[in-house]
Each structure stands twice: as C-alpha cells, then as structure tokens.
Scaffold this active site. Structure first.
Site, mmCIF file in Angstrom:
data_model
loop_
_atom_site.group_PDB
_atom_site.id
_atom_site.type_symbol
_atom_site.label_atom_id
_atom_site.label_comp_id
_atom_site.label_asym_id
_atom_site.label_seq_id
_atom_site.Cartn_x
_atom_site.Cartn_y
_atom_site.Cartn_z
ATOM 1 N N TYR A 40 43.097 40.524 53.210
ATOM 2 C CA TYR A 40 44.275 40.776 52.378
ATOM 3 C C TYR A 40 44.530 42.276 52.233
ATOM 4 O O TYR A 40 45.615 42.764 52.582
ATOM 5 C CB TYR A 40 44.068 40.138 51.002
ATOM 6 C CG TYR A 40 45.285 40.192 50.115
ATOM 7 C CD1 TYR A 40 46.439 39.484 50.434
ATOM 8 C CD2 TYR A 40 45.286 40.942 48.946
ATOM 9 C CE1 TYR A 40 47.558 39.525 49.621
ATOM 10 C CE2 TYR A 40 46.401 40.982 48.122
ATOM 11 C CZ TYR A 40 47.529 40.277 48.461
ATOM 12 O OH TYR A 40 48.643 40.318 47.649
ATOM 13 N N PRO B 228 37.407 44.555 42.256
ATOM 14 C CA PRO B 228 37.728 45.867 41.682
ATOM 15 C C PRO B 228 37.402 45.912 40.183
ATOM 16 O O PRO B 228 37.705 44.972 39.462
ATOM 17 C CB PRO B 228 39.233 45.992 41.912
ATOM 18 C CG PRO B 228 39.531 45.075 43.043
ATOM 19 C CD PRO B 228 38.565 43.930 42.907
ATOM 20 N N HIS B 229 36.782 47.008 39.740
ATOM 21 C CA HIS B 229 36.367 47.110 38.339
ATOM 22 C C HIS B 229 37.545 47.322 37.404
ATOM 23 O O HIS B 229 37.567 46.819 36.296
ATOM 24 C CB HIS B 229 35.361 48.253 38.173
ATOM 25 C CG HIS B 229 34.049 47.934 38.787
ATOM 26 N ND1 HIS B 229 33.744 48.260 40.095
ATOM 27 C CD2 HIS B 229 32.984 47.269 38.310
ATOM 28 C CE1 HIS B 229 32.523 47.816 40.377
ATOM 29 N NE2 HIS B 229 32.038 47.221 39.312
ATOM 30 N N VAL C 259 45.239 34.556 35.455
ATOM 31 C CA VAL C 259 46.173 34.118 34.418
ATOM 32 C C VAL C 259 46.462 32.623 34.559
ATOM 33 O O VAL C 259 46.415 31.866 33.583
ATOM 34 C CB VAL C 259 47.495 34.921 34.449
ATOM 35 C CG1 VAL C 259 48.404 34.487 33.309
ATOM 36 C CG2 VAL C 259 47.228 36.411 34.345
ATOM 37 N N ASP D 93 30.982 39.994 33.769
ATOM 38 C CA ASP D 93 30.841 40.216 32.324
ATOM 39 C C ASP D 93 32.192 40.219 31.601
ATOM 40 O O ASP D 93 32.254 40.349 30.379
ATOM 41 C CB ASP D 93 30.073 41.525 32.047
ATOM 42 C CG ASP D 93 30.789 42.756 32.605
ATOM 43 O OD1 ASP D 93 31.956 42.615 33.067
ATOM 44 O OD2 ASP D 93 30.203 43.852 32.596
ATOM 45 N N LYS E 135 34.411 42.457 31.668
ATOM 46 C CA LYS E 135 34.850 43.785 31.221
ATOM 47 C C LYS E 135 35.736 44.473 32.253
ATOM 48 O O LYS E 135 36.255 45.560 32.013
ATOM 49 C CB LYS E 135 33.634 44.656 30.891
ATOM 50 C CG LYS E 135 32.904 44.148 29.657
ATOM 51 C CD LYS E 135 31.859 45.140 29.166
ATOM 52 C CE LYS E 135 31.165 44.606 27.934
ATOM 53 N NZ LYS E 135 29.696 44.640 28.052
HETATM 54 P P1 NAD Z 1 53.102 32.935 46.624
HETATM 55 O O1 NAD Z 1 51.904 32.398 47.321
HETATM 56 O O2 NAD Z 1 53.677 32.148 45.526
HETATM 57 O O3 NAD Z 1 54.247 33.250 47.671
HETATM 58 C C1 NAD Z 1 54.025 33.529 49.021
HETATM 59 C C2 NAD Z 1 54.952 32.661 49.835
HETATM 60 O O4 NAD Z 1 54.789 32.986 51.224
HETATM 61 C C3 NAD Z 1 54.654 31.182 49.690
HETATM 62 O O5 NAD Z 1 55.859 30.500 49.415
HETATM 63 C C4 NAD Z 1 54.078 30.795 51.044
HETATM 64 O O6 NAD Z 1 54.327 29.439 51.376
HETATM 65 C C5 NAD Z 1 54.780 31.768 51.958
HETATM 66 N N1 NAD Z 1 54.065 32.026 53.217
HETATM 67 C C6 NAD Z 1 52.754 32.335 53.385
HETATM 68 N N2 NAD Z 1 52.475 32.515 54.689
HETATM 69 C C7 NAD Z 1 53.641 32.332 55.353
HETATM 70 C C8 NAD Z 1 54.007 32.379 56.734
HETATM 71 N N3 NAD Z 1 53.113 32.664 57.678
HETATM 72 N N4 NAD Z 1 55.300 32.135 57.058
HETATM 73 C C9 NAD Z 1 56.220 31.843 56.104
HETATM 74 N N5 NAD Z 1 55.939 31.782 54.795
HETATM 75 C C10 NAD Z 1 54.660 32.020 54.432
HETATM 76 O O7 NAD Z 1 52.703 34.409 46.124
HETATM 77 P P2 NAD Z 1 53.522 35.443 45.249
HETATM 78 O O8 NAD Z 1 52.677 35.785 44.102
HETATM 79 O O9 NAD Z 1 54.900 34.980 45.021
HETATM 80 O O10 NAD Z 1 53.533 36.704 46.209
HETATM 81 C C11 NAD Z 1 54.685 37.178 46.859
HETATM 82 C C12 NAD Z 1 54.399 38.522 47.499
HETATM 83 O O11 NAD Z 1 54.060 39.469 46.505
HETATM 84 C C13 NAD Z 1 53.222 38.507 48.481
HETATM 85 O O12 NAD Z 1 53.537 39.312 49.588
HETATM 86 C C14 NAD Z 1 52.095 39.106 47.698
HETATM 87 O O13 NAD Z 1 51.149 39.732 48.522
HETATM 88 C C15 NAD Z 1 52.833 40.086 46.829
HETATM 89 N N6 NAD Z 1 52.050 40.379 45.619
HETATM 90 C C16 NAD Z 1 52.010 39.486 44.592
HETATM 91 C C17 NAD Z 1 51.243 39.785 43.474
HETATM 92 C C18 NAD Z 1 51.161 38.833 42.312
HETATM 93 O O14 NAD Z 1 50.428 39.129 41.363
HETATM 94 N N7 NAD Z 1 51.867 37.733 42.292
HETATM 95 C C19 NAD Z 1 50.523 40.983 43.407
HETATM 96 C C20 NAD Z 1 50.579 41.859 44.488
HETATM 97 C C21 NAD Z 1 51.363 41.544 45.585
HETATM 98 N N1 UDP Z 2 38.818 36.130 37.167
HETATM 99 C C1 UDP Z 2 38.166 35.526 36.094
HETATM 100 N N2 UDP Z 2 38.281 34.173 35.938
HETATM 101 C C2 UDP Z 2 39.008 33.395 36.779
HETATM 102 C C3 UDP Z 2 39.692 34.020 37.865
HETATM 103 C C4 UDP Z 2 39.563 35.384 38.016
HETATM 104 O O1 UDP Z 2 37.497 36.191 35.289
HETATM 105 O O2 UDP Z 2 39.071 32.170 36.565
HETATM 106 C C5 UDP Z 2 38.731 37.600 37.295
HETATM 107 C C6 UDP Z 2 38.454 38.106 38.698
HETATM 108 O O3 UDP Z 2 37.071 38.189 38.934
HETATM 109 C C7 UDP Z 2 39.092 39.473 38.667
HETATM 110 C C8 UDP Z 2 40.263 39.319 37.695
HETATM 111 O O4 UDP Z 2 40.005 38.119 36.983
HETATM 112 O O5 UDP Z 2 38.208 40.426 38.127
HETATM 113 C C9 UDP Z 2 41.611 39.203 38.381
HETATM 114 O O6 UDP Z 2 41.525 38.220 39.393
HETATM 115 P P1 UDP Z 2 42.790 37.694 40.199
HETATM 116 O O7 UDP Z 2 42.284 36.877 41.321
HETATM 117 O O8 UDP Z 2 43.737 37.060 39.254
HETATM 118 O O9 UDP Z 2 43.517 39.012 40.694
HETATM 119 P P2 UDP Z 2 42.995 40.217 41.618
HETATM 120 O O10 UDP Z 2 41.506 40.237 41.650
HETATM 121 O O11 UDP Z 2 43.605 39.951 42.928
HETATM 122 O O12 UDP Z 2 43.545 41.402 40.930
#
Ligand code: NAD
Ligand code: UDP
Ligand code: UDP
Length: 338
Positions: free
Chosen positions: A165, A292-293, A208, A226, A228
């Site tokens: 990722y 990530p911390h 969440v 933990d 934190k």
């Molecule tokens: P999501 O999983 O709900 O949406 C991703 C969509 O992409 C899905 O509908 C999935 O079916 C589609 N998809 C995956 N692989 C595909 C492929 N090969 N061809 C066509 N469609 C494909 O996730 P999201 O949270 O809505 O994320 C949307 C974008 O935002 C992503 O690029 C994600 O990396 C970025 N993003 C989201 C967050 C977040 O917290 N939600 C944080 C950082 C970045």
């Molecule tokens: N996490 C947690 N309980 C859960 C799922 C995730 O404590 O049921 C923690 C996870 O270890 C991380 C933080 O929540 O430290 C955020 O995780 P998430 O996968 O939501 O986002 P990302 O790590 O991609 O920022």
C-alpha cells in the site's frame, strides 16, 4: 489542433461554482475510479448535484452498488464494472482516481496502485483530461516528523507487510509527476489522512468502523497494542470538499487533506463509548507489524492555497456515521426500535 481537449474546456472549468445567476453552467464529463466505494460515492453525490456527467469505474472489490444506486436512471450517471488494471477508453474532462484496495485486509498482493494508476494517466494523456490522484498519509510511513508536512519524504519500510500500500501509493505519486513533467498531463495529488463517515466498509478492519460496529453489536472494542498510538480523523464531507477544491484549483500539490485533531486509540474508544454505549468494554489485542506510532497532518498548505480546512470534528461526525452503521447492521426494523 494541438491544443489539448482539456484547455478547450478550461473556460468551463474555471467557472465552476462562480457561474452568475441565470447562466447555465455546462456540465463536465468526469470519471471517478473507485466511485462505488466509501469516499468515491460521496464525491459522486457532490458532482451529480452540481450537474456534471459522472462515469463510475469500479470492480466492486470493496465498493458496493448500494452506494451509488440512488443515481441509477439518471441519464448523467453511468456505472462501469471494470478493473483499472485493464486499459480503458473513454472521453472525459476530469479523472478522479480513487480505485485502490484501500484497507489492510484487502491491499496485499494487488497491482492496482501501480498498473491502475498508469492506465488512468495514459487515459488522461490521450484525452487531455485533468487527473487527480488520491494518495495517502501512509506515504509518510512511520513518520519521524510530527505533524507531517508535504515536504517530508517519509519513513517507509519497503519490504514490510504494509509496503504494497505505502510503496504502491508512493509509486503512484511518482508516475503522476512523471506524466505531468514528461507528457504535460494536468495533475493533482491529495494525501488523504484517516477518513470516516457513512458508507464506510463495515468489516475492512479500520479502527473507526471496527469500534462503531463493535459497540453497536455489544462486542468489546478491540484496541491494538497499548492504544497510545495516534491518528487524526477526518469526516468524509470535509475530504470531498478538499478534493473538489484541489481539482478545480491551480496547484498540483501534493496537499495533505486531513483533520489535525489528534486522538490516541484509547481516546477514540472513549468517544465511541460516549456516543454509542458507555458500557462498551475494551479488549487489548497485539498490534500489527510496522504500525505508525503517530500521525497528524500539517494542513497549512491546503489552508493557504486551497482556502480549505475541515469543519466537522470527531464528536460531531461520529454520530452521523453511527446512524448509517446501525441501519446497515440491524436493518430498518431495529433502526426504528432503537
Ligand atoms: P474504498 O475501499 O471504499 O474505495 C475504493 C474503491 O476502489 C472500491 O469501490 C473498490 O471496489 C474500488 N477498486 C479497488 N480496486 C479496483 C480496481 N482494480 N479497479 C476498479 N476499482 C477498484 O476506500 P476509500 O476509503 O473510499 O478510499 C478511496 C481512496 O482514498 C483510495 O485511493 C484510498 O487509498 C484513499 N485514501 C482513503 C483514506 C481513508 O481513510 N478512507 C485514507 C487515505 C487514502
Ligand atoms: N486499530 C485498533 N483496533 C482496531 C483496528 C485498528 O486499535 O480494531 C489501530 C491500528 O493498530 C492503528 C490505528 O488503529 O494503530 C489505525 O488503524 P487503521 O487501520 O484504521 O488506519 P491506518 O493504520 O491505516 O492509519
Ligand atoms: N491507456 C488506457 N486508456 C487510454 C490510453 C492509455 O487505459 O485511453 C493505458 C495504456 O493501455 C497503457 C497505459 O495507459 O497501458 C499508459 O499509456 P501511455 O500511452 O502513456 O503509454 P504507452 O502505451 O505509450 O506505453
């Protein structure tokens, strides 16, 4: 003509949101890859409401038809089941590229970030469309700078379990800048920080969605490690506003789009308890590798250049997500009862 199709339409572009009363704005043709997903479907709602023609390209890997079903039958809306790893021919003005296996349980062993992004950039180049990449705060890895500014190059393990990722998105950013510099494609890069809201995937393992679903199902909230470690949680409508401002604006970025309100996972658990069930128990579990911390965006650049900042804090946003989750977990019947 040698003028890219995009520039012919730039008059239309710049008038977005500023059209004088009485003058009908000509809609744009916009592709949203990943548009059936969580963020994508909210973006599609805004673009449809604005009067644009929207083509959603999604392979339903994590996305759901239910997220966009309310647009079926609208002649300005089209849904294509397509994997962006395969080439795609369309004629459009803008490409919001969100397609991505976006959660820890889904993103392993998947070429979407690299091959899918390359194809969408190839498409943008061929038709002269403006391309927006949704990158991620994960490009900062386990950051040694806090809060993170866009100028920080990150601290990423190239061979870890999350690398597919992190490094996939870093490569996507590289490809995007190469097409910009080398082929003159108009590009925009957003680095999105943790975002939540209605339509979030129920069981994709994000913190969440896990906590909210667990509290509603009367299961213990699973805190990894933990508890934190910190994250900064952004409500989805704030993100969509930022993405649109970025696409319509004049700056390439990258731009951090996130809410600077920082919470430990234990603090998040507390907000979930206050919002849903004060009696919800906490259960500790081992943390995942390379977690990530801390993470918190520095959003000065977006504030200054896009005039954007988030409006919805966690305590206001969480209840908006809870009613959607309640409905999806228990169905309409239970929803009325609770
Ligand atoms: P999501 O999983 O709900 O949406 C991703 C969509 O992409 C899905 O509908 C999935 O079916 C589609 N998809 C995956 N692989 C595909 C492929 N090969 N061809 C066509 N469609 C494909 O996730 P999201 O949270 O809505 O994320 C949307 C974008 O935002 C992503 O690029 C994600 O990396 C970025 N993003 C989201 C967050 C977040 O917290 N939600 C944080 C950082 C970045
Ligand atoms: N996490 C947690 N309980 C859960 C799922 C995730 O404590 O049921 C923690 C996870 O270890 C991380 C933080 O929540 O430290 C955020 O995780 P998430 O996968 O939501 O986002 P990302 O790590 O991609 O920022
Ligand atoms: N591509 C696509 N749709 C298009 C144009 C290109 O899917 O409308 C794909 C194409 O198949 C290729 C990638 O985008 O795999 C990169 O295209 P580009 O033209 O930049 O590279 P080239 O084909 O010249 O190597």
């Amino acid at each position: 003509s040698t003028v890219p199709a995009y520039q012919h339409r730039s008059m239309v572009m710049h008038s977005v949101g500023k059209v004088p009363l009485g003058i009908k704005r000509k809609g744009l043709r916009i592709v949203v890859t990943g548009g059936a997903g969580f963020v994508g479907s909210h973006l599609v709602d805004r673009l449809m409401a604005r009067g644009d023609s929207v083509i959603v390209v999604d392979n339903f890997f994590t996305g759901r038809k239910e997220n966009v079903m309310h647009h079926f039958g609208n002649p300005r809306f089209e849904l294509l089941r397509h994997d962006v790893v395969e080439p795609l021919l369309l004629e459009v003005d803008q490409i919001y590229h969100l397609a991505c296996p976006a959660s820890p349980v889904h993103y392993k062993f998947n070429p979407t970030n690299v091959v899918g992004t390359l194809n969408m950039l190839g498409l943008a180049k061929r038709v002269g469309a403006r391309f927006l990449l949704t990158s991620t705060s994960e490009v900062y890895g386990d950051p040694l700078q806090h809060p993170q500014k866009e100028t920080y190059w990150g601290n990423v393990n190239p061979i870890g379990v999350r690398s597919c990722y992190d490094e996939g998105k870093r490569t996507a950013e590289t490809l995007t800048m190469d097409y910009h510099r080398g082929a003159g494609v108009e590009v925009r890069i957003a680095r999105i920080f943790n975002t939540y809201g209605p339509r979030m995937c129920l069981d994709d393992g994000r913190v969440v969605s896990n906590f909210v679903a667990q509290a509603l199902r009367k299961e213990p909230l699973t805190v990894y490690g933990d508890g934190k470690q910190t994250r900064s949680f952004q409500y989805v409508s704030d993100l969509v506003e930022g993405l649109i401002r970025l696409m319509e604006g004049e700056h390439v970025g990258p731009f951090n789009l996130g809410n600077p309100g920082e919470f430990t996972m234990l603090e998040l658990a507390k907000v979930v308890q206050e919002t849903i069930d004060p009696d919800a128990r906490i259960e500790y579990r081992p943390n995942t590798e390379d977690d990530p911390h801390k993470r918190k965006p520095d959003i000065s650049r977006a504030k200054e250049l896009l005039g954007w900042e988030p409006k919805v804090d966690l305590r206001k946003g969480l209840p908006l997500m809870v009613s959607d989750f309640r409905q999806r977990i228990f169905g309409d019947h239970k929803e009325q009862a609770t």
